[in-house]
Design a protein around this motif. Structure first.
Motif, short mmCIF file in Angstrom:
data_model
loop_
_atom_site.label_atom_id
_atom_site.label_comp_id
_atom_site.label_asym_id
_atom_site.label_seq_id
_atom_site.Cartn_x
_atom_site.Cartn_y
_atom_site.Cartn_z
N ASP A 267 14.14 -39.41 -3.78
CA ASP A 267 15.56 -39.20 -4.03
C ASP A 267 15.87 -38.92 -5.50
O ASP A 267 17.05 -38.84 -5.87
N LEU A 268 14.84 -38.75 -6.31
CA LEU A 268 15.03 -38.49 -7.74
C LEU A 268 14.97 -36.99 -8.01
O LEU A 268 14.17 -36.27 -7.41
N VAL A 269 15.83 -36.52 -8.91
CA VAL A 269 15.82 -35.12 -9.34
C VAL A 269 15.69 -35.11 -10.86
O VAL A 269 16.58 -35.59 -11.57
N ILE A 270 14.59 -34.59 -11.36
CA ILE A 270 14.38 -34.57 -12.81
C ILE A 270 14.52 -33.15 -13.36
O ILE A 270 14.05 -32.19 -12.76
N GLY A 271 15.20 -33.04 -14.49
CA GLY A 271 15.29 -31.78 -15.21
C GLY A 271 14.22 -31.74 -16.29
O GLY A 271 13.94 -32.77 -16.93
N LEU A 272 13.61 -30.60 -16.49
CA LEU A 272 12.48 -30.43 -17.42
C LEU A 272 12.94 -29.57 -18.58
O LEU A 272 13.32 -28.42 -18.40
N LYS A 273 12.87 -30.09 -19.81
CA LYS A 273 13.46 -29.41 -20.96
C LYS A 273 12.65 -29.70 -22.21
O LYS A 273 12.14 -30.79 -22.39
N CYS A 274 12.53 -28.69 -23.09
CA CYS A 274 11.95 -28.92 -24.41
C CYS A 274 12.86 -28.30 -25.47
O CYS A 274 13.53 -27.30 -25.22
N GLY A 275 12.90 -28.94 -26.64
CA GLY A 275 13.74 -28.43 -27.72
C GLY A 275 13.22 -28.94 -29.05
O GLY A 275 12.81 -30.08 -29.18
N GLY A 276 13.22 -28.07 -30.05
CA GLY A 276 12.65 -28.45 -31.33
C GLY A 276 11.16 -28.69 -31.20
O GLY A 276 10.63 -29.68 -31.70
N ILE A 304 13.30 -29.55 -11.81
CA ILE A 304 13.95 -28.27 -12.12
C ILE A 304 13.46 -27.80 -13.49
O ILE A 304 13.62 -28.51 -14.49
N LEU A 305 12.91 -26.60 -13.55
CA LEU A 305 12.47 -25.96 -14.79
C LEU A 305 13.43 -24.83 -15.12
O LEU A 305 13.84 -24.08 -14.23
N THR A 306 13.77 -24.67 -16.39
CA THR A 306 14.68 -23.59 -16.79
C THR A 306 14.20 -22.99 -18.10
O THR A 306 13.02 -22.92 -18.35
N GLU A 307 15.13 -22.49 -18.94
CA GLU A 307 14.80 -21.83 -20.21
C GLU A 307 13.98 -20.56 -19.96
O GLU A 307 12.86 -20.41 -20.43
N ILE A 308 14.55 -19.62 -19.22
CA ILE A 308 13.80 -18.43 -18.80
C ILE A 308 13.22 -17.65 -19.98
O ILE A 308 12.05 -17.22 -19.89
N PRO A 309 13.92 -17.44 -21.10
CA PRO A 309 13.29 -16.69 -22.20
C PRO A 309 12.09 -17.41 -22.80
O PRO A 309 11.30 -16.77 -23.49
N LEU A 399 15.25 -22.42 -12.50
CA LEU A 399 16.69 -22.21 -12.66
C LEU A 399 16.96 -21.21 -13.78
O LEU A 399 16.44 -21.34 -14.88
N GLU A 400 17.83 -20.25 -13.50
CA GLU A 400 18.23 -19.28 -14.51
C GLU A 400 19.13 -19.94 -15.55
O GLU A 400 20.19 -20.47 -15.23
N ALA A 401 18.71 -19.90 -16.81
CA ALA A 401 19.53 -20.34 -17.94
C ALA A 401 18.78 -19.96 -19.21
O ALA A 401 17.55 -19.81 -19.19
N PRO A 402 19.47 -19.81 -20.33
CA PRO A 402 18.80 -19.48 -21.58
C PRO A 402 18.07 -20.69 -22.16
O PRO A 402 18.11 -21.79 -21.61
N VAL A 407 23.06 -25.40 -23.63
CA VAL A 407 23.38 -24.58 -22.45
C VAL A 407 22.41 -24.87 -21.31
O VAL A 407 22.82 -25.06 -20.16
N SER A 408 21.12 -24.91 -21.62
CA SER A 408 20.14 -25.12 -20.55
C SER A 408 20.19 -26.54 -19.99
O SER A 408 20.05 -26.74 -18.78
N SER A 409 20.42 -27.54 -20.84
CA SER A 409 20.51 -28.92 -20.35
C SER A 409 21.75 -29.11 -19.50
O SER A 409 21.72 -29.84 -18.49
#
Length: 504
Positions: A267-276, A304-309, A399-402, A407-409
């Motif tokens: 039941d968990l949904v994790i977003g995957l993000k990197c910055g800096g 969920i993985l994003t940051e398409i560029p 997921l589509e996002a820059p 914006v992506s988060s």
């Protein structure tokens, strides 16, 4: 096309880490002095110049024009001859990326995933999803009433302290003077946030005359969730603050009836993000988050993985993991649409990494992307979503996002992530609507910025990925169950909407 091997756990000799047998470079795990002799499994490397911590050293002579490999894949082309032991960076390495590409569906066998039995304490919502917080969200439909939303949330948060997990406003400058798809994107994004399971109730604060009409926005919310949404039309009432507070009072009264219960990782949904990111992000924090994605997906949950560029140059690794040809086609469309977005605005597709990335040892977008996609682990790509939409199935979704952090988060939160795993090598205080767990790629950052960082992935180099993964999964379960992140303690909560069209 085959997948690269995962990064070796630990080091391949004092001071260096070589990620794949075919690589032309190794990563300095500390500052290397000129004249140092460094041992790799099959050779000795003499540093012919100083190599900064996290930067690359050539492990063999590389002729001008040759592709340079790291992670087992090309990260660029040598612009001049590079001697073994030399520093490899922006002065002698350039990108290979140029524009839109044609791709061929060439699936690989899917790796078996772990099936952990963990759990967390969350809130079941009317649509069946499970939240990790029980908050009231105040969402302005237009920037004109942003401060109004903030005033309502601030007063209500103090009034209902301890009754719910908080009352928070998420402001933005959009919602009017927008046209077509640009306006649609704002509407979809806000509607998706209004559906989020971390919100036990939602107050939409409308002005009344804006392009982003509240009634049209509510049409994007499923009927079973509309009962927890209230609309304040500021132009139509005498005292919008008092009217808004009364609506929040009613929302709190209902939300307070909810209580935490135990739920499995499915039941968990994790977003995957990197910055800096820095030179260690692709060695420690991102592979570690990839382990989390595999464990959650293996347990039946969603990632969920994003940051398409920031997958340009590594997109074929993800395409090869598409669950079927329809998903593959979706990945191709999103990637090439984003490349066209750059080109139509007169920008090269390779205009990345950032100055901070470069200072940390990342040279080209290919190198950055090959490190970034490791956040996705080894799970097959089950679905592809356009910006502003919510996830439709469990498994790994693209997921589509820059790449922009805010914006992506925000897009990850709107898509349904109930916790965001945010890796960083340079550090950032930003927080978003859902708990955002900051994971440092290096121990020096974790030690220096204790007020920002929730987990030190630098331990991967000392203790290995498995031990660090066990510790991080426990920390995720604690935060999903109500423990606060550094960003939450610091009051860092915001959204940013992707503005793509003209402004009237």
């Amino acid at each position: 096309m085959t997948q690269p091997d995962p990064p070796t756990e630990g080091g391949d000799g004092p001071g260096l880490l070589m990620l794949h047998a075919v690589d032309d470079v190794a990563v300095a795990l500390r500052a290397i002095d000129k004249g140092e002799r460094l041992q790799l499994p099959d050779r000795e490397v003499l540093a012919i110049e100083a190599i900064p911590n996290g930067h690359k050293i050539a492990t063999r002579d590389i002729p001008a024009g040759a592709e340079v490999r790291k992670f087992g894949w090309p990260i660029g082309r040598a612009v001049s001859p590079i001697r073994a032991g030399a520093h490899v960076h922006t002065h002698n390495l350039e990108t290979l990326l140029c524009g839109v590409e044609a791709y061929r569906f060439a699936p690989v066998a899917h790796a078996p995933l772990p099936t952990p039995q963990g759990s967390f304490m969350g809130y079941r919502r009317a649509d069946g999803r499970v939240g990790t917080r029980n908050e009231i969200w105040v969402l302005p439909t237009v920037g004109c009433v942003g401060r109004t939303a903030e005033r309502i949330a601030s007063i209500a948060n103090a009034r209902h302290l301890g009754t719910v997990d908080g009352v928070y406003a998420f402001t933005h400058p959009h919602g009017c003077s927008q046209l077509g798809g640009d306006l649609d994107g704002t509407r979809l994004l806000l509607a998706a946030l209004a559906c989020h399971p971390n919100a036990g109730g939602v107050l939409l604060v409308a002005l009344g005359c804006e392009s982003n009409q509240a009634d049209r926005l509510v049409e994007e919310i499923p009927e079973e969730l509309r009962g927890r949404v209230r609309i304040l039309r500021a132009q139509g009432v005498e005292d919008e603050i008092e009217e808004g507070l009364a609506m929040v009072d009613a929302l709190v009264a209902t939300a307070a009836l909810a209580s935490r219960s135990s739920f499995p990782l499915s039941d968990l949904v994790i977003g995957l993000k990197c910055g800096g990111s820095d030179g260690f992000s692709g060695l420690t924090a991102n592979p570690l988050v990839g382990r989390m994605a595999d464990r959650v997906v293996g347990a039946g949950g969603a990632a969920i993985l994003t940051e398409i560029p920031e997958i340009f140059g590594a997109e074929q690794l993800l395409m090869a993991r598409a669950a079927d040809e329809a998903v593959f086609d979706g990945i191709v469309e999103v990637v090439n649409d984003f490349k066209r977005y750059f080109l139509e605005n007169g920008q090269p597709v390779s205009e990345n990494p950032s100055p901070g990335n470069i200072a940390g040892g990342i040279t080209t977008l290919e190198e950055k992307s090959l490190g970034a996609v490791q956040k996705a682990g080894q799970a097959p790509i089950a679905d592809v979503l356009r910006y502003g939409y919510r996830i439709r199935r469990n498994g790994l979704t693209l997921l589509e996002a820059p790449g922009n952090d805010a914006v992506s988060s925000t897009a990850l939160a709107a898509a349904g992530a109930t916790v965001i795993l945010f890796t960083t090598g340079r550090g950032t205080p930003l927080g978003f609507p859902v708990p955002t767990l900051k994971i440092a790629s290096n121990s020096a950052l974790a030690e220096r910025k204790k007020g920002w960082i929730d987990f030190d992935a630098g331990q991967v180099l000392k203790e290995g990925l498995d031990s660090a993964a066990d510790a991080l999964l426990c920390r995720i379960a604690e935060i999903a169950s109500g423990a606060s992140t550094a960003a939450e303690r610091n009051g860092e909560r915001e959204i940013s909407i992707w503005k793509r069209g003209v402004t009237l």
